[in-house]
Design a protein around this motif. Structure first.
Motif, mmCIF file in Angstrom:
data_model
loop_
_atom_site.group_PDB
_atom_site.id
_atom_site.type_symbol
_atom_site.label_atom_id
_atom_site.label_comp_id
_atom_site.label_asym_id
_atom_site.label_seq_id
_atom_site.Cartn_x
_atom_site.Cartn_y
_atom_site.Cartn_z
ATOM 1 N N GLN A 99 0.793 -1.220 0.000
ATOM 2 C CA GLN A 99 0.000 0.000 0.000
ATOM 3 C C GLN A 99 0.830 1.277 0.000
ATOM 4 O O GLN A 99 0.308 2.359 -0.250
ATOM 5 N N ILE A 100 2.145 1.183 0.270
ATOM 6 C CA ILE A 100 2.950 2.399 0.371
ATOM 7 C C ILE A 100 3.287 2.933 -1.006
ATOM 8 O O ILE A 100 3.127 2.258 -2.017
ATOM 9 N N ASP A 101 3.772 4.154 -1.040
ATOM 10 C CA ASP A 101 4.215 4.758 -2.283
ATOM 11 C C ASP A 101 5.507 4.072 -2.743
ATOM 12 O O ASP A 101 6.467 3.956 -1.979
ATOM 13 N N ALA A 102 5.540 3.595 -3.964
ATOM 14 C CA ALA A 102 6.702 2.926 -4.558
ATOM 15 C C ALA A 102 7.204 1.766 -3.702
ATOM 16 O O ALA A 102 8.333 1.774 -3.220
ATOM 17 N N PRO A 103 6.381 0.736 -3.504
ATOM 18 C CA PRO A 103 6.832 -0.422 -2.729
ATOM 19 C C PRO A 103 7.975 -1.132 -3.441
ATOM 20 O O PRO A 103 8.038 -1.124 -4.678
ATOM 21 N N PRO A 104 8.883 -1.756 -2.716
ATOM 22 C CA PRO A 104 9.994 -2.461 -3.364
ATOM 23 C C PRO A 104 9.487 -3.636 -4.188
ATOM 24 O O PRO A 104 8.746 -4.476 -3.673
ATOM 25 N N PRO A 105 9.856 -3.724 -5.450
ATOM 26 C CA PRO A 105 9.357 -4.817 -6.291
ATOM 27 C C PRO A 105 9.977 -6.161 -5.960
ATOM 28 O O PRO A 105 9.398 -7.204 -6.242
ATOM 29 N N LEU A 106 11.169 -6.150 -5.350
ATOM 30 C CA LEU A 106 11.865 -7.375 -4.982
ATOM 31 C C LEU A 106 12.204 -7.355 -3.500
ATOM 32 O O LEU A 106 12.674 -6.341 -2.979
ATOM 33 N N LEU A 107 11.954 -8.464 -2.829
ATOM 34 C CA LEU A 107 12.373 -8.625 -1.436
ATOM 35 C C LEU A 107 13.182 -9.913 -1.333
ATOM 36 O O LEU A 107 12.700 -10.993 -1.678
ATOM 37 N N PHE A 108 14.417 -9.777 -0.868
ATOM 38 C CA PHE A 108 15.261 -10.936 -0.624
ATOM 39 C C PHE A 108 15.106 -11.318 0.852
ATOM 40 O O PHE A 108 15.266 -10.460 1.736
ATOM 41 N N LEU A 109 14.784 -12.571 1.113
ATOM 42 C CA LEU A 109 14.438 -13.019 2.461
ATOM 43 C C LEU A 109 15.328 -14.173 2.916
ATOM 44 O O LEU A 109 15.695 -15.030 2.109
ATOM 45 N N ILE A 110 15.631 -14.183 4.217
ATOM 46 C CA ILE A 110 16.222 -15.358 4.856
ATOM 47 C C ILE A 110 15.420 -15.616 6.122
ATOM 48 O O ILE A 110 15.405 -14.774 7.031
ATOM 49 N N GLY A 111 14.764 -16.771 6.200
ATOM 50 C CA GLY A 111 14.028 -17.111 7.408
ATOM 51 C C GLY A 111 12.571 -17.427 7.144
ATOM 52 O O GLY A 111 12.199 -17.895 6.073
ATOM 53 N N ASP A 112 11.743 -17.117 8.145
ATOM 54 C CA ASP A 112 10.324 -17.464 8.122
ATOM 55 C C ASP A 112 9.509 -16.342 7.494
ATOM 56 O O ASP A 112 9.147 -15.364 8.148
ATOM 57 N N LYS A 113 9.174 -16.479 6.207
ATOM 58 C CA LYS A 113 8.464 -15.404 5.512
ATOM 59 C C LYS A 113 7.032 -15.235 5.999
ATOM 60 O O LYS A 113 6.407 -14.198 5.741
ATOM 61 N N GLN A 114 6.484 -16.224 6.708
ATOM 62 C CA GLN A 114 5.132 -16.078 7.240
ATOM 63 C C GLN A 114 5.044 -14.941 8.259
ATOM 64 O O GLN A 114 3.963 -14.411 8.515
ATOM 65 N N LEU A 115 6.174 -14.557 8.833
ATOM 66 C CA LEU A 115 6.168 -13.445 9.787
ATOM 67 C C LEU A 115 5.768 -12.137 9.121
ATOM 68 O O LEU A 115 5.316 -11.213 9.792
ATOM 69 N N LEU A 116 5.897 -12.051 7.808
ATOM 70 C CA LEU A 116 5.490 -10.841 7.096
ATOM 71 C C LEU A 116 3.998 -10.576 7.235
ATOM 72 O O LEU A 116 3.540 -9.449 7.034
ATOM 73 N N HIS A 117 3.224 -11.617 7.563
ATOM 74 C CA HIS A 117 1.772 -11.482 7.652
ATOM 75 C C HIS A 117 1.287 -11.429 9.095
ATOM 76 O O HIS A 117 0.082 -11.403 9.339
ATOM 77 N N GLN A 118 2.214 -11.378 10.029
ATOM 78 C CA GLN A 118 1.861 -11.217 11.445
ATOM 79 C C GLN A 118 1.746 -9.722 11.735
ATOM 80 O O GLN A 118 2.453 -8.918 11.124
ATOM 81 N N PRO A 119 0.854 -9.299 12.633
ATOM 82 C CA PRO A 119 0.786 -7.873 12.985
ATOM 83 C C PRO A 119 2.151 -7.386 13.462
ATOM 84 O O PRO A 119 2.756 -7.984 14.350
#
Length: 382
Positions: A99-119
């Motif tokens: 929802q932010i202005d110009a969100p990053p098109p690529l995210l490089f992740l190491i770990g538990d990506k499900q945490l991105l959906h936690q409050p």
């Protein structure tokens, strides 16, 4: 590629070729995606088509060259265990960040990506805090993480490090980096970064090999604030970069919190300035939980009519949520009793209770007890 999902799994090379092309930043990438729909179509476009969208000539040259040497390190990095690429078109891309202005098109992740959906709550502050500031950051993070928030910060010295460490003791944390995921900065946080990678999540928009540069950190800050429901500033001078994160949070429609301090403490002046500008003064973790309830509902379901239907109701959630709701009685019940009744982990129960409380389905009582609200029981009674 290990861990890649959605669109990135189908064609990570196209995403990387566009995203890492010289001169193509988040804004141009978004403009191209809006027009072409997906990266391979961008790569197939003619110079004329690209120019008509206002893409500068040097960036067009980079796109047309399709220099695969630029993406070699990223592709190799993705072959390693638990290394993942998340793209803007991926269904698992964080809703709030999108929802932010110009969100990053690529995210490089190491770990538990499900945490991105936690409050999430961002906790930021001075790199040179007082002993009291470090203690506040650690304890607020520990308490809020134990309540179900994922604590997001920038892996910097001082307040950031204390927030990550405290969160790991209470629950989960996300570290947003201003470097490639293979470059830990500062070097003194290598052990902390490895711990976060093993137990939680490292996130960066910068490809492997990217060193620490001054211009990277304001970009990192927009991701920190963009992932979170709100930002808590613990200590900050008037020139602190933490005030940038707070400003971004406000511009993104999120809440800003600040802990007051002594009028004689230079590290408190940034917080006092934020409070004068409208940031919420907080004295306890509960102050933050209470403030974020309405904001959570607004951000998650701004105009989505489906969110008001029975299909999206709490009882339609996965089996764990249904089990927890069924275990909640009409009288207050302790977290320990809910863990026993459901067989779920303490972290899972705490996270789900926080979400239910923020949505107004559950209320908390002193001593760590919870019960259903009228809203929940009235919907599902009979």
């Amino acid at each position: 590629m290990d861990g890649t999902t959605g669109t990135s799994q189908q064609d990570p090379e196209a995403w990387l070729l566009v995203g890492l092309a010289s001169g193509i930043g988040s804004r141009y990438f978004q403009r191209l995606l809006d027009h072409f729909g997906e990266p391979q179509s961008i790569l197939d476009a003619s110079r004329t088509e690209l120019a008509e969208l206002g893409i500068p000539n040097p960036a067009i040259d980079a796109l047309l060259a399709q220099d695969r040497s630029r993406i070699k390190a990223s592709l190799e990095w993705l072959t390693k265990p638990n290394h993942q690429l998340l793209t803007l078109n991926d269904k698992e891309y964080p809703t709030l960040l999108r929802q932010i202005d110009a969100p990053p098109p690529l995210l490089f992740l190491i770990g538990d990506k499900q945490l991105l959906h936690q409050p999430q709550l961002a906790i930021v502050g001075s790199r040179n805090p007082t002993a009291t500031g470090l203690e506040n950051a650690h304890e607020f993070a520990r308490s809020l993480a134990a309540s179900g928030f994922c604590i997001t910060s920038g892996l910097a010295q001082g307040i950031d490090g204390a927030a990550h460490s405290g969160a790991l003791k209470g629950g989960s944390t996300i570290a947003v980096m201003g470097t490639g995921a293979d470059r830990i900065y500062p070097g003194s946080h290598k052990r902390l970064a490895h711990q976060i990678a093993d137990q939680a999540l490292l996130v960066t928009e910068f490809p492997p090999g990217t060193p620490a540069r001054a211009e990277n950190f304001p970009r990192r800050n927009r991701i920190i604030s963009g992932l979170a429901l709100g930002t808590l500033v613990v200590e900050a001078t008037l020139q602190s970069g933490s005030l940038i994160t707070a400003r971004l949070s406000s511009e993104q429609g999120r809440e800003v919190f600040a802990i007051p301090g002594s009028i004689h403490n230079p590290q408190a002046r940034g917080c006092h300035a934020l409070i004068r500008q409208g940031a919420k003064l907080v004295e306890s973790a509960q102050d933050i939980v209470e403030e974020l309830g309405a904001l959570f509902a607004t951000l998650e379901n701004p105009t989505d009519t489906e969110s008001t239907t029975e299909d999206s109701d709490i009882m339609q959630r996965d089996a764990d949520y249904q089990r927890l709701v069924q275990a909640l009685g009409y009288d207050p019940v302790s977290v320990d009793e809910l863990i026993t009744r459901t067989g779920l982990t303490a972290e899972a129960v705490s996270s789900m209770l926080l979400l239910l409380e923020l949505e107004g389905h559950v209320s908390s009582a002193p001593g760590g007890y919870y019960c259903r609200t009228d809203r929940l029981t009235s919907r599902h009674s009979g």
